[in-house]
Design a protein around this motif. Sequence first.
Motif, PDB file in Angstrom:
ATOM      1  N   PHE A  14       0.868  -1.183   0.000  1.00  0.00           N
ATOM      2  CA  PHE A  14       0.000   0.000   0.000  1.00  0.00           C
ATOM      3  C   PHE A  14       0.905   1.234   0.000  1.00  0.00           C
ATOM      4  CE2 PHE A  14      -1.953  -3.481   2.321  1.00  0.00           C
ATOM      5  CZ  PHE A  14      -3.160  -3.628   1.674  1.00  0.00           C
ATOM      6  N   PRO A  15       1.293   1.734  -1.163  1.00  0.00           N
ATOM      7  CA  PRO A  15       2.302   2.799  -1.224  1.00  0.00           C
ATOM      8  C   PRO A  15       1.850   4.121  -0.618  1.00  0.00           C
ATOM      9  CG  PRO A  15       1.358   2.401  -3.402  1.00  0.00           C
ATOM     10  CD  PRO A  15       0.837   1.324  -2.509  1.00  0.00           C
ATOM     11  N   ARG A  16       0.550   4.357  -0.521  1.00  0.00           N
ATOM     12  CA  ARG A  16       0.061   5.633   0.018  1.00  0.00           C
ATOM     13  C   ARG A  16      -0.847   5.392   1.224  1.00  0.00           C
ATOM     14  NH1 ARG A  16       1.595   8.945  -4.131  1.00  0.00           N
ATOM     15  NH2 ARG A  16       1.607   7.979  -6.200  1.00  0.00           N
ATOM     16  N   LEU A  17      -0.512   4.422   2.016  1.00  0.00           N
ATOM     17  CA  LEU A  17      -1.367   4.043   3.138  1.00  0.00           C
ATOM     18  C   LEU A  17      -1.615   5.186   4.115  1.00  0.00           C
ATOM     19  CD1 LEU A  17      -2.820   1.635   4.590  1.00  0.00           C
ATOM     20  CD2 LEU A  17      -0.708   1.327   5.866  1.00  0.00           C
ATOM     21  N   PRO A  18      -0.592   5.932   4.601  1.00  0.00           N
ATOM     22  CA  PRO A  18      -0.879   6.998   5.575  1.00  0.00           C
ATOM     23  C   PRO A  18      -1.823   8.063   5.046  1.00  0.00           C
ATOM     24  CG  PRO A  18       1.460   6.465   5.554  1.00  0.00           C
ATOM     25  CD  PRO A  18       0.852   5.772   4.374  1.00  0.00           C
ATOM     26  N   CYS A  19      -1.590   8.526   3.802  1.00  0.00           N
ATOM     27  CA  CYS A  19      -2.460   9.568   3.240  1.00  0.00           C
ATOM     28  C   CYS A  19      -3.881   9.060   3.038  1.00  0.00           C
ATOM     29  CB  CYS A  19      -1.895  10.068   1.911  1.00  0.00           C
ATOM     30  SG  CYS A  19      -0.613  11.332   2.080  1.00  0.00           S
ATOM     31  N   GLU A  20      -4.004   7.879   2.484  1.00  0.00           N
ATOM     32  CA  GLU A  20      -5.329   7.356   2.166  1.00  0.00           C
ATOM     33  C   GLU A  20      -6.112   7.006   3.425  1.00  0.00           C
ATOM     34  OE1 GLU A  20      -4.159   5.549  -2.224  1.00  0.00           O
ATOM     35  OE2 GLU A  20      -4.151   4.254  -0.457  1.00  0.00           O
ATOM     36  N   ARG A  21      -5.429   6.675   4.506  1.00  0.00           N
ATOM     37  CA  ARG A  21      -6.140   6.465   5.770  1.00  0.00           C
ATOM     38  C   ARG A  21      -6.826   7.752   6.212  1.00  0.00           C
ATOM     39  NH1 ARG A  21      -5.300   7.953  10.680  1.00  0.00           N
ATOM     40  NH2 ARG A  21      -3.234   8.784  10.188  1.00  0.00           N
ATOM     41  N   VAL A  22      -6.131   8.883   6.074  1.00  0.00           N
ATOM     42  CA  VAL A  22      -6.710  10.168   6.468  1.00  0.00           C
ATOM     43  C   VAL A  22      -7.802  10.599   5.502  1.00  0.00           C
ATOM     44  CG1 VAL A  22      -6.195  12.597   6.868  1.00  0.00           C
ATOM     45  CG2 VAL A  22      -4.563  10.848   7.593  1.00  0.00           C
ATOM     46  N   LEU A  23      -7.563  10.433   4.205  1.00  0.00           N
ATOM     47  CA  LEU A  23      -8.523  10.899   3.204  1.00  0.00           C
ATOM     48  C   LEU A  23      -9.780  10.048   3.160  1.00  0.00           C
ATOM     49  CD1 LEU A  23      -6.063  11.796   0.300  1.00  0.00           C
ATOM     50  CD2 LEU A  23      -7.156  13.328   1.933  1.00  0.00           C
ATOM     51  N   ARG A  24      -9.712   8.812   3.662  1.00  0.00           N
ATOM     52  CA  ARG A  24     -10.936   7.991   3.725  1.00  0.00           C
ATOM     53  C   ARG A  24     -11.964   8.629   4.650  1.00  0.00           C
ATOM     54  NH1 ARG A  24     -11.434   2.395   3.595  1.00  0.00           N
ATOM     55  NH2 ARG A  24     -11.754   2.409   5.845  1.00  0.00           N
ATOM     56  N   ALA A  25     -11.497   9.236   5.735  1.00  0.00           N
ATOM     57  CA  ALA A  25     -12.414   9.857   6.689  1.00  0.00           C
ATOM     58  C   ALA A  25     -12.819  11.256   6.264  1.00  0.00           C
ATOM     59  CB  ALA A  25     -11.759   9.899   8.077  1.00  0.00           C
ATOM     60  N   ARG A  26     -11.893  11.974   5.580  1.00  0.00           N
ATOM     61  CA  ARG A  26     -12.201  13.350   5.179  1.00  0.00           C
ATOM     62  C   ARG A  26     -11.557  13.627   3.832  1.00  0.00           C
ATOM     63  NH1 ARG A  26     -10.719  18.855   8.610  1.00  0.00           N
ATOM     64  NH2 ARG A  26     -11.808  20.325   7.251  1.00  0.00           N
ATOM     65  N   PRO A  27     -12.262  13.382   2.743  1.00  0.00           N
ATOM     66  CA  PRO A  27     -11.675  13.598   1.404  1.00  0.00           C
ATOM     67  C   PRO A  27     -11.319  15.062   1.178  1.00  0.00           C
ATOM     68  CG  PRO A  27     -13.681  12.263   1.280  1.00  0.00           C
ATOM     69  CD  PRO A  27     -13.620  12.812   2.670  1.00  0.00           C
ATOM     70  N   ILE A  28     -10.211  15.283   0.483  1.00  0.00           N
ATOM     71  CA  ILE A  28      -9.723  16.618   0.153  1.00  0.00           C
ATOM     72  C   ILE A  28      -9.368  16.633  -1.325  1.00  0.00           C
ATOM     73  CG2 ILE A  28      -7.918  18.325   0.583  1.00  0.00           C
ATOM     74  CD1 ILE A  28      -7.728  17.297   3.418  1.00  0.00           C
ATOM     75  N   GLU A  29      -9.854  17.619  -2.045  1.00  0.00           N
ATOM     76  CA  GLU A  29      -9.611  17.710  -3.479  1.00  0.00           C
ATOM     77  C   GLU A  29      -8.259  18.339  -3.794  1.00  0.00           C
ATOM     78  OE1 GLU A  29     -11.454  16.337  -5.693  1.00  0.00           O
ATOM     79  OE2 GLU A  29     -13.052  15.734  -4.315  1.00  0.00           O
ATOM     80  N   ALA A  30      -7.738  19.183  -2.918  1.00  0.00           N
ATOM     81  CA  ALA A  30      -6.480  19.876  -3.165  1.00  0.00           C
ATOM     82  C   ALA A  30      -5.301  18.933  -2.975  1.00  0.00           C
ATOM     83  CB  ALA A  30      -6.360  21.076  -2.223  1.00  0.00           C
ATOM     84  N   PRO A  31      -4.100  19.325  -3.434  1.00  0.00           N
ATOM     85  CA  PRO A  31      -2.900  18.520  -3.160  1.00  0.00           C
ATOM     86  C   PRO A  31      -2.733  18.335  -1.653  1.00  0.00           C
ATOM     87  CG  PRO A  31      -2.427  20.211  -4.785  1.00  0.00           C
ATOM     88  CD  PRO A  31      -3.795  20.495  -4.289  1.00  0.00           C
ATOM     89  N   PHE A  32      -2.433  17.115  -1.251  1.00  0.00           N
ATOM     90  CA  PHE A  32      -2.427  16.770   0.171  1.00  0.00           C
ATOM     91  C   PHE A  32      -1.155  16.011   0.505  1.00  0.00           C
ATOM     92  CE2 PHE A  32      -3.397  13.825   3.658  1.00  0.00           C
ATOM     93  CZ  PHE A  32      -3.813  14.730   4.632  1.00  0.00           C
ATOM     94  N   ALA A  33      -0.632  16.265   1.706  1.00  0.00           N
ATOM     95  CA  ALA A  33       0.573  15.575   2.167  1.00  0.00           C
ATOM     96  C   ALA A  33       0.550  15.488   3.685  1.00  0.00           C
ATOM     97  CB  ALA A  33       1.838  16.298   1.703  1.00  0.00           C
ATOM     98  N   LEU A  34       1.228  14.481   4.186  1.00  0.00           N
ATOM     99  CA  LEU A  34       1.432  14.330   5.616  1.00  0.00           C
ATOM    100  C   LEU A  34       2.886  14.671   5.931  1.00  0.00           C
ATOM    101  CD1 LEU A  34      -0.432  10.969   6.367  1.00  0.00           C
ATOM    102  CD2 LEU A  34      -1.245  13.284   6.783  1.00  0.00           C
TER     103      LEU A  34
END
Length: 493
Positions: A14-34
């Motif tokens: 799962f190459p983007r596991l940390p980001c996708e864990r956060v975006l599953r609860a609160r989707p964001i359309e803009a560029p996103f990073a942890l």
Amino acid sequence: MFDGTQKRVACMWFPRLPCERVLRARPIEAPFALTLNQKNTDRIYCLTPQAEELGLQRGMSFADARAFCPTLVSQPAQPDLDTRFLSSLRRWATRYCPWVGREGTDGLVLDVTGSAHLFGGEEAMLTDMRGRIDRAGLTLRLGLADTRGAAWALAHFGEGRIAPGQARDRLAQLPVAALRLEPQMVVRLQRLGLRSIGDLLTTARAPLARRFGTELMLRLDQLLGDCPEVIGPEAEPPHFGVRLTFPDPIGLFADVMAATERLLMPLCDKLKTHEAGARRLMLSLRRVDQGSQQVELRLAAAIRDPARILPLFARGVGGVDAGFGIDQIRLEATVVEPLPVQQIGSMARQASPDRLNDLITRIGTRIGLENVQRFLPADSHIPERSFTIAPAAYSAPDSGWVCLRPRPLRLFPPEPIAASGMQPPARFKWRRMALTTARATGPERIAPEWWLEDDAWRSGLRDYWKVDTREGRRLWLFYTPQNPGWFVQGEFA
């Protein structure tokens, strides 16, 4: 086709596991990073494809990333929550095989030997994995081969499956980084012109071993299956729950307490085996009419002593409506904390806090554990900020305040008194009482904390005096030089 005895290993990355864990609860359309703080610098920990298209990459400092992309939305990374999420995915992956282990911090490894036919073959199984993970909103890359190393290399640098016996030909085209080597070793290999696994396979082993050590040879052998690699599934966490079913229904208070005591014995034994203690217990009582009632016990400290826990259930059990009878009782420790074994006896005679914790628990069952509070010292020289109030059940007592000057037992908001001059008044009135100063000790000058906004201290410095009056009152007065005035703020015992 191959027989069911041929070892087959699947790797889920799962190459983007940390980001996708956060975006599953609160989707964001803009560029996103942890971001994650590393060596006093916030760096990009994980990012979305939209952010990568703008030139951002992992490891980049957050300040540089914001310069490249002013619209970047970021949050602090939480690796502990990512680990818990990966554990949930590991439990889900056991639907494909019982042997599922972790592969680093963002992958899983599955020993699917003999289980692919249950899903219609390996291709059908991989398709099912992709479909389910895609519906969950996660990015997945899969690899299926004869060895764990080959499956990992395929998931990270190729994706797909390798038929049995074809690993050498298929993997020869992959880069040397697919061997799970340290980045420094990968760079050293590339500088020598060894850029692919095929280059290593066609090079004599002895010179490679002398130059790069045994790690490189071990990874090659693991890749080709010459050195076996064990897949160890994680043990399930212990479940602290016991149940008792009765042949005939019960309903008397004494019977329910006796059954609770019988359940507490094996539960506490299991807690002791795992060196743990219960902080919250749930007693579930099932009635013959299929109704149920729960008695929750929240403890002020971790306990695993049945003799101490049983009396604390008395109040809750006394309020249970047994109806036509209770035919099953279940006791579960829903919140558990580590409780290591401690030395007892003549060599460790210390004041035990058990009686105080039991008292806090008894009071907490009536008014709530959060309402039983204690004072704790705070790092501030301002009298009003020198303490905090915390629930006694969720805080440890401190050794005490470090103060060079005595402080009053009672503090209250400053109350003005009629007086003038910089010395304590000889006579003054406070709360309709006429008082005469017998002895005054001071002054103690306290300056405001300029980095905090506090309306009460806007007058500036305060000169505090301890004043003993002839009438028996021992007061704490202060004088404000900037805006002359006298106030009473505390009283000594």
